[in-house]
Scaffold this motif. Structure first.
Motif, PDB file in Angstrom:
ATOM      1  N   PHE A  68       0.852  -1.185   0.000  1.00  0.00           N
ATOM      2  CA  PHE A  68       0.000   0.000   0.000  1.00  0.00           C
ATOM      3  C   PHE A  68       0.891   1.239   0.000  1.00  0.00           C
ATOM      4  CE2 PHE A  68      -2.519  -3.300   2.001  1.00  0.00           C
ATOM      5  CZ  PHE A  68      -3.782  -3.117   1.463  1.00  0.00           C
ATOM      6  N   VAL A  69       0.608   2.176  -0.888  1.00  0.00           N
ATOM      7  CA  VAL A  69       1.279   3.466  -0.881  1.00  0.00           C
ATOM      8  C   VAL A  69       0.233   4.502  -0.475  1.00  0.00           C
ATOM      9  CG1 VAL A  69       2.594   5.167  -2.190  1.00  0.00           C
ATOM     10  CG2 VAL A  69       2.877   2.718  -2.676  1.00  0.00           C
ATOM     11  N   ILE A  70       0.439   5.138   0.669  1.00  0.00           N
ATOM     12  CA  ILE A  70      -0.570   5.994   1.283  1.00  0.00           C
ATOM     13  C   ILE A  70      -0.234   7.459   1.039  1.00  0.00           C
ATOM     14  CG2 ILE A  70      -1.753   6.593   3.421  1.00  0.00           C
ATOM     15  CD1 ILE A  70      -0.978   3.860   4.529  1.00  0.00           C
ATOM     16  N   ALA A  71      -1.212   8.210   0.532  1.00  0.00           N
ATOM     17  CA  ALA A  71      -1.067   9.636   0.242  1.00  0.00           C
ATOM     18  C   ALA A  71      -1.928  10.426   1.229  1.00  0.00           C
ATOM     19  CB  ALA A  71      -1.480   9.931  -1.196  1.00  0.00           C
ATOM     20  N   HIS A  72      -1.298  11.191   2.098  1.00  0.00           N
ATOM     21  CA  HIS A  72      -2.012  11.883   3.161  1.00  0.00           C
ATOM     22  C   HIS A  72      -2.729  13.133   2.646  1.00  0.00           C
ATOM     23  CE1 HIS A  72       0.948  15.161   3.349  1.00  0.00           C
ATOM     24  NE2 HIS A  72       1.913  14.253   3.339  1.00  0.00           N
ATOM     25  N   GLY A  73      -3.518  13.738   3.518  1.00  0.00           N
ATOM     26  CA  GLY A  73      -4.227  14.962   3.184  1.00  0.00           C
ATOM     27  C   GLY A  73      -3.373  16.199   3.395  1.00  0.00           C
ATOM     28  N   PHE A  74      -3.888  17.341   2.956  1.00  0.00           N
ATOM     29  CA  PHE A  74      -3.207  18.625   3.098  1.00  0.00           C
ATOM     30  C   PHE A  74      -2.949  18.925   4.568  1.00  0.00           C
ATOM     31  CE2 PHE A  74      -3.521  23.405   3.095  1.00  0.00           C
ATOM     32  CZ  PHE A  74      -2.329  23.627   2.415  1.00  0.00           C
ATOM     33  N   THR A  75      -1.748  19.372   4.884  1.00  0.00           N
ATOM     34  CA  THR A  75      -1.195  19.678   6.212  1.00  0.00           C
ATOM     35  C   THR A  75      -0.820  18.420   7.000  1.00  0.00           C
ATOM     36  OG1 THR A  75      -3.215  19.845   7.582  1.00  0.00           O
ATOM     37  CG2 THR A  75      -2.556  21.821   6.333  1.00  0.00           C
ATOM     38  N   GLY A  76      -0.922  17.239   6.405  1.00  0.00           N
ATOM     39  CA  GLY A  76      -0.460  16.033   7.073  1.00  0.00           C
ATOM     40  C   GLY A  76       1.030  15.824   6.847  1.00  0.00           C
ATOM     41  N   ASP A  77       1.549  14.727   7.399  1.00  0.00           N
ATOM     42  CA  ASP A  77       2.904  14.293   7.071  1.00  0.00           C
ATOM     43  C   ASP A  77       3.073  12.867   7.550  1.00  0.00           C
ATOM     44  OD1 ASP A  77       4.321  14.157   9.731  1.00  0.00           O
ATOM     45  OD2 ASP A  77       3.956  16.311   9.743  1.00  0.00           O
ATOM     46  N   VAL A  78       4.225  12.285   7.257  1.00  0.00           N
ATOM     47  CA  VAL A  78       4.432  10.863   7.457  1.00  0.00           C
ATOM     48  C   VAL A  78       4.359  10.453   8.928  1.00  0.00           C
ATOM     49  CG1 VAL A  78       6.942  10.947   7.663  1.00  0.00           C
ATOM     50  CG2 VAL A  78       5.870   8.967   6.580  1.00  0.00           C
ATOM     51  N   ASP A  79       4.609  11.389   9.861  1.00  0.00           N
ATOM     52  CA  ASP A  79       4.624  11.040  11.280  1.00  0.00           C
ATOM     53  C   ASP A  79       3.383  11.483  12.044  1.00  0.00           C
ATOM     54  OD1 ASP A  79       7.109   9.670  11.447  1.00  0.00           O
ATOM     55  OD2 ASP A  79       8.154  11.583  11.266  1.00  0.00           O
ATOM     56  N   ARG A  80       2.384  12.002  11.354  1.00  0.00           N
ATOM     57  CA  ARG A  80       1.141  12.380  12.050  1.00  0.00           C
ATOM     58  C   ARG A  80       0.470  11.126  12.614  1.00  0.00           C
ATOM     59  NH1 ARG A  80       0.046  18.108  12.428  1.00  0.00           N
ATOM     60  NH2 ARG A  80       1.131  19.066  10.659  1.00  0.00           N
ATOM     61  N   PRO A  81      -0.065  11.206  13.838  1.00  0.00           N
ATOM     62  CA  PRO A  81      -0.641  10.014  14.471  1.00  0.00           C
ATOM     63  C   PRO A  81      -1.724   9.339  13.647  1.00  0.00           C
ATOM     64  CG  PRO A  81      -0.344  11.752  16.091  1.00  0.00           C
ATOM     65  CD  PRO A  81      -0.033  12.363  14.758  1.00  0.00           C
ATOM     66  N   HIS A  82      -2.601  10.118  12.995  1.00  0.00           N
ATOM     67  CA  HIS A  82      -3.674   9.489  12.231  1.00  0.00           C
ATOM     68  C   HIS A  82      -3.132   8.713  11.036  1.00  0.00           C
ATOM     69  CE1 HIS A  82      -6.998  11.102  14.504  1.00  0.00           C
ATOM     70  NE2 HIS A  82      -6.503  12.318  14.410  1.00  0.00           N
ATOM     71  N   LEU A  83      -2.070   9.214  10.402  1.00  0.00           N
ATOM     72  CA  LEU A  83      -1.489   8.491   9.279  1.00  0.00           C
ATOM     73  C   LEU A  83      -0.786   7.231   9.752  1.00  0.00           C
ATOM     74  CD1 LEU A  83      -1.251   8.816   6.161  1.00  0.00           C
ATOM     75  CD2 LEU A  83       1.093   9.580   6.573  1.00  0.00           C
ATOM     76  N   ARG A  84      -0.098   7.307  10.892  1.00  0.00           N
ATOM     77  CA  ARG A  84       0.558   6.105  11.422  1.00  0.00           C
ATOM     78  C   ARG A  84      -0.486   5.055  11.786  1.00  0.00           C
ATOM     79  NH1 ARG A  84       4.068   6.526   8.743  1.00  0.00           N
ATOM     80  NH2 ARG A  84       4.209   4.342   9.264  1.00  0.00           N
ATOM     81  N   ARG A  85      -1.623   5.490  12.334  1.00  0.00           N
ATOM     82  CA  ARG A  85      -2.683   4.533  12.673  1.00  0.00           C
ATOM     83  C   ARG A  85      -3.214   3.853  11.417  1.00  0.00           C
ATOM     84  NH1 ARG A  85      -7.879   5.076  12.179  1.00  0.00           N
ATOM     85  NH2 ARG A  85      -7.731   7.337  11.886  1.00  0.00           N
ATOM     86  N   VAL A  86      -3.480   4.624  10.365  1.00  0.00           N
ATOM     87  CA  VAL A  86      -3.941   4.056   9.098  1.00  0.00           C
ATOM     88  C   VAL A  86      -2.925   3.046   8.567  1.00  0.00           C
ATOM     89  CG1 VAL A  86      -4.272   4.641   6.652  1.00  0.00           C
ATOM     90  CG2 VAL A  86      -5.451   5.953   8.425  1.00  0.00           C
ATOM     91  N   ALA A  87      -1.644   3.409   8.620  1.00  0.00           N
ATOM     92  CA  ALA A  87      -0.597   2.508   8.131  1.00  0.00           C
ATOM     93  C   ALA A  87      -0.557   1.223   8.951  1.00  0.00           C
ATOM     94  CB  ALA A  87       0.755   3.205   8.170  1.00  0.00           C
TER      95      ALA A  87
END
Length: 285
Positions: A68-87
């Protein structure tokens, strides 16, 4: 149809993980076709995955082929908690590559709010393929949702595409959050707030030319399987946006309207992400 960008690894580090006995995560900076360094992370699935009794769609073990290659939303980044949870949820179904779009996190450059970001995703997809995964599913949220649609239309090379909370058309200002976002992007004082308040560096130039819109992109994705996911309480984009995308997709697209869901990765709970992971495993076949 397009010139595929040749992203490459500028530098990387590998950190052992004693809990799972696996290597990783791998952190690196990729170089996009236009020379922007993009912070990226590669996570392998857990070594052992137990299937919950109440989750019949969960595989007994993650796919070794799928990434899976995950593309976050505007103002996100690779270490934001919500993105890490999704990953972390999607790691139950395959390997995962996350990255920070240009102008976000430790990546270089400035955000173009969905235009040049397609080059960032292209570099991440190319890296994921080079790590030995024959199947790639892109999953994008909000701005990232528009980017995965444009990437699939312009470059191809993916086996399944999931767009969550994406706009169908550009320049939409029909909701208060989108009017605030336009102020943030178009006004000098707004870009200062973005830089120092939201850790997002925004480019000052207007789009020239205007990029292919999400709804224009969707018909070009076929026959790659496409899933469009949208919450019925999305405060940014009302339901006419996902319905326009689904209509443009025709038979090769699938639409999930999620009751009670808000916007993007913040609102995509673990149960929804598990359903998305199971869908991608089946769709990427």
């Amino acid at each position: 149809m397009s010139n595929r960008p040749a992203g490459h690894v500028a530098r990387s580090t590998v950190r052992p993980n004693s809990e799972t006995g696996r290597r990783g995560p791998i952190r690196t900076f990729l170089r996009t076709a236009d020379g922007i360094p993009i912070e990226s992370v590669y996570d392998l699935p857990p070594a052992v995955y137990e299937t919950p009794s109440d989750a019949p769609d969960t595989p007994s073990s993650p796919s070794r082929d799928l990434v899976f290659v995950i593309a976050h939303g505007f103002t996100g980044d690779v270490d934001r908690p919500h993105l890490r949870r999704v990953a972390d949820v999607l790691r139950g179904y395959g390997a995962v590559v996350t990255f920070s779009f240009r102008g976000h996190g430790r990546s270089g450059g400035r955000s173009t709010v969905g235009d040049k970001e397609v080059l960032d995703l292209a570099a991440a997809v190319e890296w994921a393929r080079g790590l030995g995964h024959p199947r790639v599913a892109t999953v994008g949220f909000s701005m990232g949702g528009s980017v995965v649609l444009r990437h699939a239309a312009l470059y191809g090379g993916t086996d399944a595409v999931v767009s969550v909370s994406a706009p169908a058309r550009w320049y939409y200002r029909g909701t208060a959050p989108m009017r605030r976002l336009h102020w943030l992007v178009t006004r000098p004082e707004g870009r200062l707030v973005g830089r120092y308040g939201l850790r997002t560096r925004i480019h000052h130039r207007d789009w020239d030319p205007v990029p292919l819109s999400p709804v224009q992109s969707v018909p070009r994705i076929a026959p790659t399987p496409l899933l469009i996911v949208h919450g019925d309480r999305d405060g940014y984009f009302p339901l006419d946006h996902p319905r326009m995308l689904a209509e443009a997709a025709g038979d090769h697209g699938e639409l999930w309207v999620e009751p009670g869901m808000g916007h993007a990765e913040h609102a995509a709970d673990d149960a929804l992400m598990a359903r998305i992971g199971a869908w991608a495993v089946r769709a990427a076949g």
